[in-house]
Write a protein that holds these residues in place. Structure first.
Motif, PDB file in Angstrom:
ATOM      1  N   TYR A 136       0.825  -1.226   0.076  1.00 24.91           N
ATOM      2  CA  TYR A 136       0.075   0.242   0.167  1.00 24.91           C
ATOM      3  C   TYR A 136       0.876   1.276   0.067  1.00 24.91           C
ATOM      4  O   TYR A 136       0.460   2.320  -0.496  1.00 24.91           O
ATOM      5  N   LEU A 137       1.899   1.318   0.707  1.00 25.65           N
ATOM      6  CA  LEU A 137       2.764   2.586   0.750  1.00 25.65           C
ATOM      7  C   LEU A 137       3.055   3.134  -0.693  1.00 25.65           C
ATOM      8  O   LEU A 137       3.031   4.375  -0.835  1.00 25.65           O
ATOM      9  N   PRO A 138       3.466   2.338  -1.635  1.00 30.07           N
ATOM     10  CA  PRO A 138       3.849   2.996  -3.010  1.00 30.07           C
ATOM     11  C   PRO A 138       2.791   3.644  -3.528  1.00 30.07           C
ATOM     12  O   PRO A 138       2.773   4.653  -4.396  1.00 30.07           O
ATOM     13  N   ILE A 139       1.543   3.255  -3.256  1.00 27.69           N
ATOM     14  CA  ILE A 139       0.120   3.882  -3.986  1.00 27.69           C
ATOM     15  C   ILE A 139      -0.406   4.730  -3.074  1.00 27.69           C
ATOM     16  O   ILE A 139      -0.623   5.846  -3.738  1.00 27.69           O
ATOM     17  N   ILE A 140      -0.329   4.640  -1.798  1.00 26.51           N
ATOM     18  CA  ILE A 140      -1.009   6.000  -1.038  1.00 26.51           C
ATOM     19  C   ILE A 140      -0.181   7.015  -0.741  1.00 26.51           C
ATOM     20  O   ILE A 140      -0.674   8.229  -0.251  1.00 26.51           O
ATOM     21  N   GLY A 141       1.484   6.647  -0.488  1.00 27.22           N
ATOM     22  CA  GLY A 141       2.128   7.874   0.046  1.00 27.22           C
ATOM     23  C   GLY A 141       2.454   7.826   1.455  1.00 27.22           C
ATOM     24  O   GLY A 141       1.582   7.337   2.234  1.00 27.22           O
ATOM     25  N   THR A 142       3.225   8.531   1.921  1.00 32.35           N
ATOM     26  CA  THR A 142       3.451   8.535   3.491  1.00 32.35           C
ATOM     27  C   THR A 142       2.767   9.264   4.261  1.00 32.35           C
ATOM     28  O   THR A 142       2.318   8.706   5.251  1.00 32.35           O
ATOM     29  N   ASP A 143       1.992  10.141   3.870  1.00 34.40           N
ATOM     30  CA  ASP A 143       1.065  10.875   4.709  1.00 34.40           C
ATOM     31  C   ASP A 143      -0.060   9.981   4.892  1.00 34.40           C
ATOM     32  O   ASP A 143      -0.410   9.721   6.136  1.00 34.40           O
ATOM     33  N   ALA A 144      -0.753   9.295   3.912  1.00 35.55           N
ATOM     34  CA  ALA A 144      -2.010   8.555   4.229  1.00 35.55           C
ATOM     35  C   ALA A 144      -1.491   7.049   4.793  1.00 35.55           C
ATOM     36  O   ALA A 144      -1.961   6.454   5.746  1.00 35.55           O
ATOM     37  N   PHE A 145      -0.130   6.645   4.499  1.00 39.87           N
ATOM     38  CA  PHE A 145       0.434   5.622   5.236  1.00 39.87           C
ATOM     39  C   PHE A 145       0.363   5.870   6.615  1.00 39.87           C
ATOM     40  O   PHE A 145       0.115   5.039   7.589  1.00 39.87           O
ATOM     41  N   ALA A 146       1.091   6.967   7.137  1.00 41.42           N
ATOM     42  CA  ALA A 146       1.092   7.365   8.681  1.00 41.42           C
ATOM     43  C   ALA A 146      -0.402   7.431   9.484  1.00 41.42           C
ATOM     44  O   ALA A 146      -0.637   6.958  10.333  1.00 41.42           O
ATOM     45  N   LEU A 147      -1.026   8.192   8.342  1.00 46.24           N
ATOM     46  CA  LEU A 147      -2.413   8.439   9.093  1.00 46.24           C
ATOM     47  C   LEU A 147      -3.373   7.160   9.134  1.00 46.24           C
ATOM     48  O   LEU A 147      -3.941   6.945  10.464  1.00 46.24           O
ATOM     49  N   TYR A 148      -3.303   6.255   8.305  1.00 45.70           N
ATOM     50  CA  TYR A 148      -3.720   4.864   8.611  1.00 45.70           C
ATOM     51  C   TYR A 148      -3.587   4.116  10.110  1.00 45.70           C
ATOM     52  O   TYR A 148      -4.352   3.893  10.752  1.00 45.70           O
ATOM     53  N   GLU A 177      -1.275  17.366  14.543  1.00 47.65           N
ATOM     54  CA  GLU A 177      -0.234  17.629  15.335  1.00 47.65           C
ATOM     55  C   GLU A 177       0.696  16.305  15.434  1.00 47.65           C
ATOM     56  O   GLU A 177       1.944  16.628  15.370  1.00 47.65           O
ATOM     57  N   TYR A 178       0.182  15.118  15.448  1.00 51.21           N
ATOM     58  CA  TYR A 178       1.198  14.076  15.447  1.00 51.21           C
ATOM     59  C   TYR A 178       1.731  13.854  14.105  1.00 51.21           C
ATOM     60  O   TYR A 178       3.050  13.343  14.160  1.00 51.21           O
ATOM     61  N   LEU A 179       1.186  14.205  13.088  1.00 49.10           N
ATOM     62  CA  LEU A 179       1.680  13.851  11.800  1.00 49.10           C
ATOM     63  C   LEU A 179       2.400  15.069  11.207  1.00 49.10           C
ATOM     64  O   LEU A 179       3.251  14.786  10.234  1.00 49.10           O
ATOM     65  N   ASN A 180       2.285  16.165  11.699  1.00 51.43           N
ATOM     66  CA  ASN A 180       3.113  17.402  11.433  1.00 51.43           C
ATOM     67  C   ASN A 180       2.521  17.799  10.045  1.00 51.43           C
ATOM     68  O   ASN A 180       3.570  17.892   9.122  1.00 51.43           O
ATOM     69  N   ILE A 181       1.431  17.783   9.682  1.00 51.17           N
ATOM     70  CA  ILE A 181       1.041  18.129   8.502  1.00 51.17           C
ATOM     71  C   ILE A 181      -0.251  19.185   8.420  1.00 51.17           C
ATOM     72  O   ILE A 181      -0.794  19.487   9.497  1.00 51.17           O
ATOM     73  N   GLY A 182      -0.678  19.788   7.489  1.00 48.66           N
ATOM     74  CA  GLY A 182      -1.786  20.749   7.537  1.00 48.66           C
ATOM     75  C   GLY A 182      -3.074  19.952   7.099  1.00 48.66           C
ATOM     76  O   GLY A 182      -3.060  18.949   6.973  1.00 48.66           O
ATOM     77  N   LEU A 183      -4.167  21.064   7.151  1.00 46.02           N
ATOM     78  CA  LEU A 183      -5.459  20.630   7.102  1.00 46.02           C
ATOM     79  C   LEU A 183      -5.652  19.760   5.881  1.00 46.02           C
ATOM     80  O   LEU A 183      -6.266  18.743   5.390  1.00 46.02           O
ATOM     81  N   HIS A 184      -5.017  20.470   4.678  1.00 41.56           N
ATOM     82  CA  HIS A 184      -5.305  20.332   3.357  1.00 41.56           C
ATOM     83  C   HIS A 184      -4.741  18.892   2.859  1.00 41.56           C
ATOM     84  O   HIS A 184      -5.059  17.744   2.242  1.00 41.56           O
ATOM     85  N   PRO A 185      -3.129  18.611   3.266  1.00 40.26           N
ATOM     86  CA  PRO A 185      -2.609  17.298   3.206  1.00 40.26           C
ATOM     87  C   PRO A 185      -3.310  16.210   3.952  1.00 40.26           C
ATOM     88  O   PRO A 185      -3.407  14.983   3.623  1.00 40.26           O
ATOM     89  N   PHE A 186      -3.861  16.405   5.203  1.00 40.54           N
ATOM     90  CA  PHE A 186      -4.748  15.525   5.793  1.00 40.54           C
ATOM     91  C   PHE A 186      -5.923  15.155   5.010  1.00 40.54           C
ATOM     92  O   PHE A 186      -6.097  13.933   5.112  1.00 40.54           O
ATOM     93  N   SER A 187      -6.624  15.837   4.534  1.00 39.47           N
ATOM     94  CA  SER A 187      -7.759  15.588   3.777  1.00 39.47           C
ATOM     95  C   SER A 187      -7.518  14.869   2.418  1.00 39.47           C
ATOM     96  O   SER A 187      -8.133  14.029   2.140  1.00 39.47           O
ATOM     97  N   GLU A 188      -6.402  15.319   1.889  1.00 36.13           N
ATOM     98  CA  GLU A 188      -5.957  14.338   0.763  1.00 36.13           C
ATOM     99  C   GLU A 188      -5.648  12.941   1.220  1.00 36.13           C
ATOM    100  O   GLU A 188      -6.066  12.048   0.320  1.00 36.13           O
ATOM    101  N   ALA A 189      -5.001  12.819   2.340  1.00 39.25           N
ATOM    102  CA  ALA A 189      -4.315  11.396   2.646  1.00 39.25           C
ATOM    103  C   ALA A 189      -5.826  10.856   3.097  1.00 39.25           C
ATOM    104  O   ALA A 189      -5.685   9.524   2.816  1.00 39.25           O
ATOM    105  N   LEU A 190      -6.756  11.312   3.760  1.00 44.26           N
ATOM    106  CA  LEU A 190      -8.064  10.558   4.118  1.00 44.26           C
ATOM    107  C   LEU A 190      -8.753  10.294   2.777  1.00 44.26           C
ATOM    108  O   LEU A 190      -9.315   8.986   2.890  1.00 44.26           O
ATOM    109  N   ASP A 191      -8.662  10.836   1.876  1.00 39.51           N
ATOM    110  CA  ASP A 191      -9.340  10.796   0.446  1.00 39.51           C
ATOM    111  C   ASP A 191      -8.576   9.526  -0.233  1.00 39.51           C
ATOM    112  O   ASP A 191      -9.405   8.599  -0.710  1.00 39.51           O
ATOM    113  N   LYS A 192      -7.373   9.246  -0.120  1.00 36.45           N
ATOM    114  CA  LYS A 192      -6.448   8.424  -0.787  1.00 36.45           C
ATOM    115  C   LYS A 192      -6.789   7.057   0.137  1.00 36.45           C
ATOM    116  O   LYS A 192      -7.202   5.895  -0.640  1.00 36.45           O
TER     117      LYS A 192
END
Length: 395
Positions: free
Chosen positions: A26-38, A54-69
């Motif tokens: 899954y990591l090659p497909i979803i990327g590191t942000d989504a990988f860590a979020l899961y 705070e835990y992931l040290n990312i903004g709201l937009h990258p979080f939303s993109e990771a959740l969508d993936k």
């Protein structure tokens, strides 16, 4: 979605997680942000979105993109209840199920290449005689009714799709990319494999390769809501119905026969070219009717047909309804221009005379002069000659 919104995990502790499979597949497909979020979602139960940030040290937009993936790969289901998100984490597929699924396999190939995926699929072959027992040999169960729990899915049957491709001598332009596009289109437009194949076949290139761009344009245009027949004038509503029930050559033949004419070889070539350009049959019929009946031409002219066909293809005209709508819009625009020109003439006086090219110089020009008009023109010519002779100076 805001950082202060709340979240609740609705099935915490009820998922299975294989860290090695998740990392390699899954990591090659979803990327590191989504990988860590899961993985973080497996540990959280409730809180605010800001905790993830705070835990992931990312903004709201990258979080939303990771959740969508994650949701796009069925790893999480997201429910928005205004200021609260309810998240249901789903178990990732294991190695065997992931690599046995053609869609996921192709998706991974697109990221890390076929050789690496083939390496991941390798397993040790067992030796010796299998002595495993069958379920019914050990467990005695009385089945009183058939299980109704089998889940039906709408996933594209790529095997059946490709089998029919082979029979029709069709092939991919870029197999991996095209297969992923087909999976996406089947899901987006809710088509089974045969429905999608017929659409892909009708938009294929002349060399029998699938044309994904044409396919996407056609499906997108067809998915748009079509106006009801009651919105059209009666004659055009009838034309729409007739256009959907005839092949272009037969439709052309009927019109020509009613007028006492015949379908020429050039006209058949024109229709063949329209088919190669992936103009749907129902749209071709509206075009034929417009040129022969509404414009009162005796035959189809390649220049005129190609001009209209190019305009309609550029404007995504893929149904009889949109073709008729395009004609009515052009007629309305022409009428508005004529009205505006007349209004300008009224306010500013007669317009300056501008010498225009004669109509006969137009390649689409057709001589429609009647016999009575020809007689009048001949009389005018004779009268003019007589006047010239009377004005000649006498020697």
């Amino acid at each position: 979605m805001r950082a202060g919104d709340s979240f609740t995990m609705i099935n915490r502790g009820k998922t299975s997680f294989d860290a090695e499979a998740f990392t390699l597949l899954y990591l090659p497909i979803i990327g590191t942000d989504a990988f860590a979020l899961y993985q973080l979602m497996l540990s959280f139960s409730t809180g605010r979105i800001s905790h993830f940030l705070e835990y992931l040290n990312i903004g709201l937009h990258p979080f939303s993109e990771a959740l969508d993936k994650l949701s796009a790969l069925a790893l999480v289901r997201v429910f928005d209840d205004h200021s609260t998100l309810y998240l249901e984490v789903k178990s990732p597929l294991n190695f065997e199920n992931f690599l046995a699924d053609d869609f996921y396999r192709q998706l991974l190939i697109s990221r890390i290449g076929e050789n690496r995926v083939a390496g991941l699929a390798k397993t040790l072959e067992p030796k010796g005689k299998e002595i495993s027992k069958k379920f019914h040999e050990i467990y005695k169960v009385n089945f009183t009714a058939e299980s109704q729990s089998a889940k039906q899915t709408n996933q594209l049957d790529m095997g059946a799709f490709q089998s029919l491709m082979e029979r029709q001598a069709l092939h991919f332009s870029d197999e991996n990319k095209d297969r992923l596009t087909l999976y996406s289109l089947a899901e987006k437009f809710e088509l089974n494999w045969y429905e999608l194949f017929k659409q892909a076949e009708s938009t294929a290139n002349a060399d029998k390769t699938l044309n994904m761009s044409n396919l996407i344009r056609k499906l997108s245009a067809q998915s748009e809501p079509q106006p009801a027949l009651s919105e059209f004038p009666k004659a055009f509503a009838d034309l729409i119905l007739i256009s959907k029930s005839h092949e272009p050559e037969e439709f052309l033949r009927q019109i020509k026969t009613q007028a006492g004419g015949f379908v020429s070889s050039d006209e058949r070539k024109i229709l063949a070219n329209l088919a190669r350009q992936n103009l749907p049959a129902q749209v071709q019929n509206v075009l034929i009717h417009y040129i022969l009946i509404q414009q009162k031409n005796a035959s189809l002219s390649a220049n005129f047909v190609n001009t209209l066909a190019n305009d309609w293809l550029r404007n995504k005209v893929f149904t009889a309804e949109t073709a008729v709508k395009r004609i009515l819009e052009r007629n309305e625009q022409a009428a508005n221009k004529a009205t505006q020109a007349a209004a300008r003439t009224t306010h500013t006086g007669p317009a300056k005379i501008k010498k225009a090219a004669p109509e006969w110089s137009n390649p689409n020009y057709e001589n429609k002069t009647s016999q009575a008009d020809l007689v009048k023109l001949e009389q005018i010519r004779l009268d003019s000659l007589k006047k010239l002779e009377n004005t000649k100076p006498t020697s």
